[in-house]
Design a protein around this motif. Structure first.
Motif, PDB file in Angstrom:
ATOM      1  N   ILE A  48       0.809  -1.095  -0.031  1.00 21.33           N
ATOM      2  CA  ILE A  48      -0.135   0.047  -0.081  1.00 21.33           C
ATOM      3  C   ILE A  48       0.913   1.202  -0.131  1.00 21.33           C
ATOM      4  CG2 ILE A  48      -1.709   1.386   1.279  1.00 21.33           C
ATOM      5  CD1 ILE A  48      -2.887  -1.265   2.265  1.00 21.33           C
ATOM      6  N   CYS A  49       1.957   1.105   0.992  1.00 26.76           N
ATOM      7  CA  CYS A  49       2.821   2.642   0.943  1.00 26.76           C
ATOM      8  C   CYS A  49       3.434   2.744  -0.534  1.00 26.76           C
ATOM      9  CB  CYS A  49       3.898   2.214   1.759  1.00 26.76           C
ATOM     10  SG  CYS A  49       3.553   2.306   3.660  1.00 26.76           S
ATOM     11  N   GLN A  89       1.507   7.231  -6.444  1.00 28.57           N
ATOM     12  CA  GLN A  89       0.393   8.171  -7.032  1.00 28.57           C
ATOM     13  C   GLN A  89       0.419   9.554  -6.461  1.00 28.57           C
ATOM     14  OE1 GLN A  89      -3.545   6.512  -6.416  1.00 28.57           O
ATOM     15  NE2 GLN A  89      -2.785   4.529  -5.901  1.00 28.57           N
ATOM     16  N   TRP A  90       1.129   9.752  -5.429  1.00 27.43           N
ATOM     17  CA  TRP A  90       1.059  11.365  -4.765  1.00 27.43           C
ATOM     18  C   TRP A  90       2.634  11.472  -4.250  1.00 27.43           C
ATOM     19  CZ3 TRP A  90      -2.874   7.679  -3.272  1.00 27.43           C
ATOM     20  CH2 TRP A  90      -4.075   7.698  -3.697  1.00 27.43           C
ATOM     21  N   PRO A  91       2.932  12.850  -4.148  1.00 21.88           N
ATOM     22  CA  PRO A  91       4.213  13.159  -3.700  1.00 21.88           C
ATOM     23  C   PRO A  91       4.117  13.498  -2.063  1.00 21.88           C
ATOM     24  CG  PRO A  91       2.804  15.247  -4.608  1.00 21.88           C
ATOM     25  CD  PRO A  91       2.077  13.739  -4.843  1.00 21.88           C
ATOM     26  N   VAL A  92       4.422  12.183  -1.428  1.00 21.38           N
ATOM     27  CA  VAL A  92       3.961  12.316  -0.010  1.00 21.38           C
ATOM     28  C   VAL A  92       5.641  12.027   0.516  1.00 21.38           C
ATOM     29  CG1 VAL A  92       1.961  11.638   0.056  1.00 21.38           C
ATOM     30  CG2 VAL A  92       3.827   9.837   0.448  1.00 21.38           C
ATOM     31  N   ALA A 105      -3.387  18.544  -0.136  1.00 20.35           N
ATOM     32  CA  ALA A 105      -4.026  17.447  -1.138  1.00 20.35           C
ATOM     33  C   ALA A 105      -3.696  16.216  -1.315  1.00 20.35           C
ATOM     34  CB  ALA A 105      -4.307  17.976  -2.518  1.00 20.35           C
ATOM     35  N   ALA A 106      -2.118  16.280  -1.295  1.00 25.35           N
ATOM     36  CA  ALA A 106      -1.779  14.805  -1.317  1.00 25.35           C
ATOM     37  C   ALA A 106      -1.863  13.936  -0.275  1.00 25.35           C
ATOM     38  CB  ALA A 106      -0.101  15.007  -1.672  1.00 25.35           C
ATOM     39  N   LYS A 129      -6.974   8.559   2.938  1.00 25.21           N
ATOM     40  CA  LYS A 129      -8.177   7.931   2.265  1.00 25.21           C
ATOM     41  C   LYS A 129      -7.792   6.691   1.634  1.00 25.21           C
ATOM     42  CE  LYS A 129     -12.286   8.683   0.029  1.00 25.21           C
ATOM     43  NZ  LYS A 129     -12.516   7.289  -0.137  1.00 25.21           N
ATOM     44  N   TYR A 130      -6.767   6.840   0.528  1.00 26.24           N
ATOM     45  CA  TYR A 130      -6.526   5.584   0.165  1.00 26.24           C
ATOM     46  C   TYR A 130      -6.094   4.454   0.944  1.00 26.24           C
ATOM     47  CZ  TYR A 130      -4.063   2.286  -3.201  1.00 26.24           C
ATOM     48  OH  TYR A 130      -3.666   1.459  -3.732  1.00 26.24           O
ATOM     49  N   ILE A 131      -5.102   4.853   1.760  1.00 23.20           N
ATOM     50  CA  ILE A 131      -4.637   4.168   2.775  1.00 23.20           C
ATOM     51  C   ILE A 131      -5.511   3.266   3.572  1.00 23.20           C
ATOM     52  CG2 ILE A 131      -2.889   3.417   4.813  1.00 23.20           C
ATOM     53  CD1 ILE A 131      -1.200   5.687   3.653  1.00 23.20           C
ATOM     54  N   ILE A 132      -6.468   3.764   4.286  1.00 18.05           N
ATOM     55  CA  ILE A 132      -7.518   3.235   4.987  1.00 18.05           C
ATOM     56  C   ILE A 132      -8.457   2.325   4.271  1.00 18.05           C
ATOM     57  CG2 ILE A 132      -9.027   5.067   5.359  1.00 18.05           C
ATOM     58  CD1 ILE A 132      -8.271   2.442   7.790  1.00 18.05           C
TER      59      ILE A 132
END
Length: 189
Positions: free
Chosen positions: A106-107, A113-116, A145-146, A152-155
């Motif tokens: 998941i990570c 998908q996102w710049p985290v 936003a990211a 949300k995606y992770i949970i």
């Protein structure tokens, strides 16, 4: 120039302190470049599946970074009711090596998908009383936003794919294993 200069005049006193660390230097190899690279910490993923009580503050601190302006959190807690029954606690079980491997996947997907910057996913096992946290997810990013979308995606993905099982324990001394409606192996064709 000394590190401290004090100038006196008849109306005011002016103190001039050397700034530390220095704010900037004119050349690229100066102190600014060194201090900026020291600030930029490497991305990390923290995955913890534990019987210990979860601390929202501790999990959120795991993802704090000086280069990020956002830390987004999701905290899932035990509520005291389900379909008219009084819930006294939840009990979680997991096959930990498989659960950790799925969270790592998941990570990886989040980072594609996102710049985290940093991700922390902590899930509690065993008995979790009402109002205590079962899961805490924290994500940092430069902008909100990211990190909000990533949390949300992770949970949602954790509930659908990670082998962690939940049993509700009710006041009338009965219990019921619950399936996540998001979970792919419980869906009917």
């Amino acid at each position: 120039m000394s590190s401290l200069e004090i100038n006196s005049c008849s109306y005011s006193q002016v103190m001039r302190l050397q700034s530390f660390p220095p704010l900037a230097e004119d050349n690229n190899s100066g102190l600014l470049g060194e201090s900026m690279s020291a600030i930029e910490d490497k991305p990390k993923d923290v995955i913890k599946i534990t019987a210990e009580k979860l601390s929202v503050d501790e999990v959120s601190q795991l993802v704090v970074s000086p280069v990020c302006g956002a830390v987004s959190l999701f905290v899932g807690t035990t509520r005291n009711n389900f379909e008219g029954k009084k819930v006294v606690s939840l009990e979680y079980e997991a096959y930990v090596p498989m659960a950790e491997a799925e969270v790592r996947k998941i990570c990886v997907a989040v980072r594609q998908q996102w710049p985290v910057k940093h991700i922390a996913v902590c899930h509690r096992l065993g008995i979790v009383p009402v109002t205590e946290a079962s899961v805490v997810i924290a994500v940092s990013s430069a902008h909100r936003a990211a990190s909000l979308e990533a949390v949300k995606y992770i949970i949602d993905t954790l509930k659908a794919k990670v082998p962690i099982w939940k049993k509700e324990l009710y006041e009338e001394e009965t219990s019921s294993w619950k399936r996540n409606k998001e979970c792919f192996w419980t869906k009917k064709d």
